[in-house]
Scaffold this motif. Sequence first.
Motif, PDB file in Angstrom:
ATOM      1  N   LEU A  76       1.563  -0.587  -2.530  1.00 41.37           N
ATOM      2  CA  LEU A  76      -0.131  -0.682  -2.224  1.00 41.37           C
ATOM      3  C   LEU A  76      -0.145   1.075  -1.359  1.00 41.37           C
ATOM      4  O   LEU A  76       0.951   1.151  -0.085  1.00 41.37           O
ATOM      5  N   GLY A  77      -1.599   1.675  -1.182  1.00 44.56           N
ATOM      6  CA  GLY A  77      -1.476   2.660  -0.222  1.00 44.56           C
ATOM      7  C   GLY A  77      -3.083   1.888   0.077  1.00 44.56           C
ATOM      8  O   GLY A  77      -3.652   1.876  -0.397  1.00 44.56           O
ATOM      9  N   ALA A  78      -3.337   2.152   1.636  1.00 44.84           N
ATOM     10  CA  ALA A  78      -4.678   1.844   2.578  1.00 44.84           C
ATOM     11  C   ALA A  78      -4.952   3.173   2.907  1.00 44.84           C
ATOM     12  O   ALA A  78      -3.981   3.932   3.560  1.00 44.84           O
ATOM     13  N   PHE A  79      -6.386   3.777   2.066  1.00 42.50           N
ATOM     14  CA  PHE A  79      -6.572   4.960   2.974  1.00 42.50           C
ATOM     15  C   PHE A  79      -7.967   5.294   3.707  1.00 42.50           C
ATOM     16  O   PHE A  79      -8.703   3.475   2.736  1.00 42.50           O
ATOM     17  N   THR A  80      -8.145   5.635   4.184  1.00 41.36           N
ATOM     18  CA  THR A  80     -10.061   6.242   4.909  1.00 41.36           C
ATOM     19  C   THR A  80     -10.586   7.563   5.291  1.00 41.36           C
ATOM     20  O   THR A  80      -9.318   8.081   5.395  1.00 41.36           O
ATOM     21  N   PRO A  81     -11.081   7.499   4.646  1.00 43.19           N
ATOM     22  CA  PRO A  81     -10.767   9.092   4.672  1.00 43.19           C
ATOM     23  C   PRO A  81     -11.817   9.763   6.550  1.00 43.19           C
ATOM     24  O   PRO A  81     -12.016   8.668   7.150  1.00 43.19           O
ATOM     25  N   GLY A  82     -11.483   9.980   6.289  1.00 48.88           N
ATOM     26  CA  GLY A  82     -11.749  10.806   7.949  1.00 48.88           C
ATOM     27  C   GLY A  82     -10.589  10.966   8.689  1.00 48.88           C
ATOM     28  O   GLY A  82     -10.570  11.191  10.310  1.00 48.88           O
ATOM     29  N   CYS A  83      -8.835   9.618   8.471  1.00 46.54           N
ATOM     30  CA  CYS A  83      -7.966   9.834   8.877  1.00 46.54           C
ATOM     31  C   CYS A  83      -7.340  10.963   8.847  1.00 46.54           C
ATOM     32  O   CYS A  83      -6.947  11.019   7.602  1.00 46.54           O
ATOM     33  N   THR A  84      -6.922  11.165  10.091  1.00 42.36           N
ATOM     34  CA  THR A  84      -5.735  12.598   9.687  1.00 42.36           C
ATOM     35  C   THR A  84      -4.214  12.163   8.825  1.00 42.36           C
ATOM     36  O   THR A  84      -3.826  12.623   8.241  1.00 42.36           O
ATOM     37  N   PRO A  85      -3.659  11.491   9.623  1.00 38.70           N
ATOM     38  CA  PRO A  85      -2.505  10.828   8.753  1.00 38.70           C
ATOM     39  C   PRO A  85      -2.549  10.460   7.515  1.00 38.70           C
ATOM     40  O   PRO A  85      -1.760  10.543   6.321  1.00 38.70           O
ATOM     41  N   CYS A  86      -3.909  10.272   7.115  1.00 41.19           N
ATOM     42  CA  CYS A  86      -4.383   9.188   6.005  1.00 41.19           C
ATOM     43  C   CYS A  86      -4.299  10.582   5.161  1.00 41.19           C
ATOM     44  O   CYS A  86      -3.357  10.825   4.270  1.00 41.19           O
ATOM     45  N   LYS A  87      -4.896  11.648   5.180  1.00 41.93           N
ATOM     46  CA  LYS A  87      -5.050  12.581   4.155  1.00 41.93           C
ATOM     47  C   LYS A  87      -3.519  13.471   4.653  1.00 41.93           C
ATOM     48  O   LYS A  87      -3.625  14.138   3.591  1.00 41.93           O
ATOM     49  N   GLU A  88      -2.371  13.141   5.441  1.00 36.30           N
ATOM     50  CA  GLU A  88      -0.997  14.259   5.645  1.00 36.30           C
ATOM     51  C   GLU A  88      -0.743  12.980   4.376  1.00 36.30           C
ATOM     52  O   GLU A  88       0.533  13.762   3.895  1.00 36.30           O
ATOM     53  N   ARG A  89      -1.098  11.873   5.094  1.00 36.03           N
ATOM     54  CA  ARG A  89       0.651  10.888   3.309  1.00 36.03           C
ATOM     55  C   ARG A  89       0.188  11.391   1.715  1.00 36.03           C
ATOM     56  O   ARG A  89       0.263  10.663   1.563  1.00 36.03           O
ATOM     57  N   LEU A  90      -1.489  11.515   2.100  1.00 35.41           N
ATOM     58  CA  LEU A  90      -1.620  11.168   0.577  1.00 35.41           C
ATOM     59  C   LEU A  90      -1.454  11.688  -0.053  1.00 35.41           C
ATOM     60  O   LEU A  90      -0.639  10.940  -1.262  1.00 35.41           O
ATOM     61  N   PRO A  91      -0.381  12.779  -0.467  1.00 38.87           N
ATOM     62  CA  PRO A  91       0.198  14.170  -1.091  1.00 38.87           C
ATOM     63  C   PRO A  91       1.361  12.890  -1.689  1.00 38.87           C
ATOM     64  O   PRO A  91       2.358  12.896  -2.430  1.00 38.87           O
ATOM     65  N   LEU A  92       2.738  12.674  -0.656  1.00 39.71           N
ATOM     66  CA  LEU A  92       3.713  11.505  -0.551  1.00 39.71           C
ATOM     67  C   LEU A  92       3.359  10.834  -1.105  1.00 39.71           C
ATOM     68  O   LEU A  92       4.092  10.462  -2.428  1.00 39.71           O
ATOM     69  N   PHE A  93       2.063   9.985  -0.984  1.00 35.94           N
ATOM     70  CA  PHE A  93       1.552   8.711  -1.926  1.00 35.94           C
ATOM     71  C   PHE A  93       1.319   8.444  -3.705  1.00 35.94           C
ATOM     72  O   PHE A  93       2.574   8.358  -4.104  1.00 35.94           O
ATOM     73  N   ILE A  94       0.873   9.884  -3.535  1.00 30.69           N
ATOM     74  CA  ILE A  94       0.446  10.519  -5.154  1.00 30.69           C
ATOM     75  C   ILE A  94       2.052  10.315  -5.914  1.00 30.69           C
ATOM     76  O   ILE A  94       1.810  10.175  -7.437  1.00 30.69           O
ATOM     77  N   GLU A  95       2.507  11.197  -5.277  1.00 31.05           N
ATOM     78  CA  GLU A  95       4.521  11.572  -5.432  1.00 31.05           C
ATOM     79  C   GLU A  95       4.708  10.246  -5.931  1.00 31.05           C
ATOM     80  O   GLU A  95       5.765   9.989  -7.151  1.00 31.05           O
ATOM     81  N   VAL A 138     -10.541  -6.899  -0.272  1.00 34.12           N
ATOM     82  CA  VAL A 138      -9.013  -6.306  -0.130  1.00 34.12           C
ATOM     83  C   VAL A 138      -8.211  -5.941   1.096  1.00 34.12           C
ATOM     84  O   VAL A 138      -6.881  -6.341   0.804  1.00 34.12           O
ATOM     85  N   THR A 139      -8.661  -5.214   1.707  1.00 33.67           N
ATOM     86  CA  THR A 139      -7.903  -4.759   2.899  1.00 33.67           C
ATOM     87  C   THR A 139      -8.018  -6.063   3.950  1.00 33.67           C
ATOM     88  O   THR A 139      -7.177  -6.369   4.061  1.00 33.67           O
ATOM     89  N   THR A 140      -8.764  -6.932   3.743  1.00 31.48           N
ATOM     90  CA  THR A 140      -8.809  -8.355   5.231  1.00 31.48           C
ATOM     91  C   THR A 140      -7.501  -8.937   4.511  1.00 31.48           C
ATOM     92  O   THR A 140      -6.918  -9.690   4.768  1.00 31.48           O
ATOM     93  N   ALA A 141      -7.529  -9.421   3.045  1.00 30.88           N
ATOM     94  CA  ALA A 141      -6.542 -10.305   1.860  1.00 30.88           C
ATOM     95  C   ALA A 141      -5.113  -9.075   1.896  1.00 30.88           C
ATOM     96  O   ALA A 141      -3.765 -10.425   2.781  1.00 30.88           O
ATOM     97  N   PHE A 142      -4.983  -8.448   2.456  1.00 24.23           N
ATOM     98  CA  PHE A 142      -3.593  -7.587   2.746  1.00 24.23           C
ATOM     99  C   PHE A 142      -3.384  -7.336   4.634  1.00 24.23           C
ATOM    100  O   PHE A 142      -2.150  -7.021   4.969  1.00 24.23           O
ATOM    101  N   GLY A 143      -4.936  -8.339   4.908  1.00 22.99           N
ATOM    102  CA  GLY A 143      -3.926  -7.989   6.463  1.00 22.99           C
ATOM    103  C   GLY A 143      -4.100  -6.438   7.372  1.00 22.99           C
ATOM    104  O   GLY A 143      -3.993  -5.908   8.549  1.00 22.99           O
ATOM    105  N   VAL A 144      -4.777  -4.938   6.011  1.00 17.64           N
ATOM    106  CA  VAL A 144      -5.066  -4.270   7.314  1.00 17.64           C
ATOM    107  C   VAL A 144      -5.862  -4.208   8.558  1.00 17.64           C
ATOM    108  O   VAL A 144      -6.838  -4.612   8.054  1.00 17.64           O
ATOM    109  N   GLU A 145      -5.417  -3.249   9.150  1.00 15.87           N
ATOM    110  CA  GLU A 145      -6.016  -3.449  10.952  1.00 15.87           C
ATOM    111  C   GLU A 145      -5.501  -1.544  10.420  1.00 15.87           C
ATOM    112  O   GLU A 145      -6.236  -1.897  12.160  1.00 15.87           O
ATOM    113  N   GLY A 146      -4.809  -1.248   9.639  1.00 12.82           N
ATOM    114  CA  GLY A 146      -5.051   0.212  10.104  1.00 12.82           C
ATOM    115  C   GLY A 146      -4.670   1.604   9.339  1.00 12.82           C
ATOM    116  O   GLY A 146      -4.324   0.932   8.333  1.00 12.82           O
ATOM    117  N   PHE A 147      -5.135   2.226  10.055  1.00 16.96           N
ATOM    118  CA  PHE A 147      -4.862   3.484   8.549  1.00 16.96           C
ATOM    119  C   PHE A 147      -3.955   4.913   9.088  1.00 16.96           C
ATOM    120  O   PHE A 147      -4.078   4.957   9.603  1.00 16.96           O
TER     121      PHE A 147
END
Length: 175
Positions: A76-95, A138-147
């Motif tokens: 599972l990967g949870a992302f949100t636009p405008g989040c610098t760490p999301c942008k940085e870690r997205l390529p590794l998640f895709i890989e 879905v983010t609530t079901a996974f308890g996502v509180e940060g991205f």
Amino acid sequence: MTAFVAVVGALSLVNLLLCIGIVRRLREHTDILNTKLGDNGPAPMYAAGQRIGDFQATTVDGAAVSRDALTGTTLLGAFTPGCTPCKERLPLFIEQAAQRDRDQVLAIVSGTVDDAADYVARLSAVARVVREEDGGPVTTAFGVEGFPAFALIDTDGVVLASGTKLGALAMPVPA
């Protein structure tokens, strides 16, 4: 009058130097917050051993997805636009996702349709993608509180590992 101008000029120079020092210090603190604190802070979602909540959603491809539909070990990967760490870690998640069966990868993109379009396009080739508004079911079901938030989920919906970096998902080697 010349002495007054000299004093005001000297005070202005001291003020400028102090402002430069403050800006430099703020940059250092920003780096610390972006790298160290984020990795040592509270978990961004449910921790290992916790069971995710029930959810039903439709992927951007129109397929139904739910907790009961998870098979095998799901990445599972949870992302949100405008989040610098999301942008940085997205390529590794895709890989990492490209090395798995697409049905065992779930990506959540939290944001408006327009804002999430780039993430959705990039993730759709390697994952089932659910796009929802902030605080969606879905983010609530996974308890996502940060991205970003990453996890490995077993067939029963139990979190095997979670964290803000994919390296946090390394499974322990049995002794």
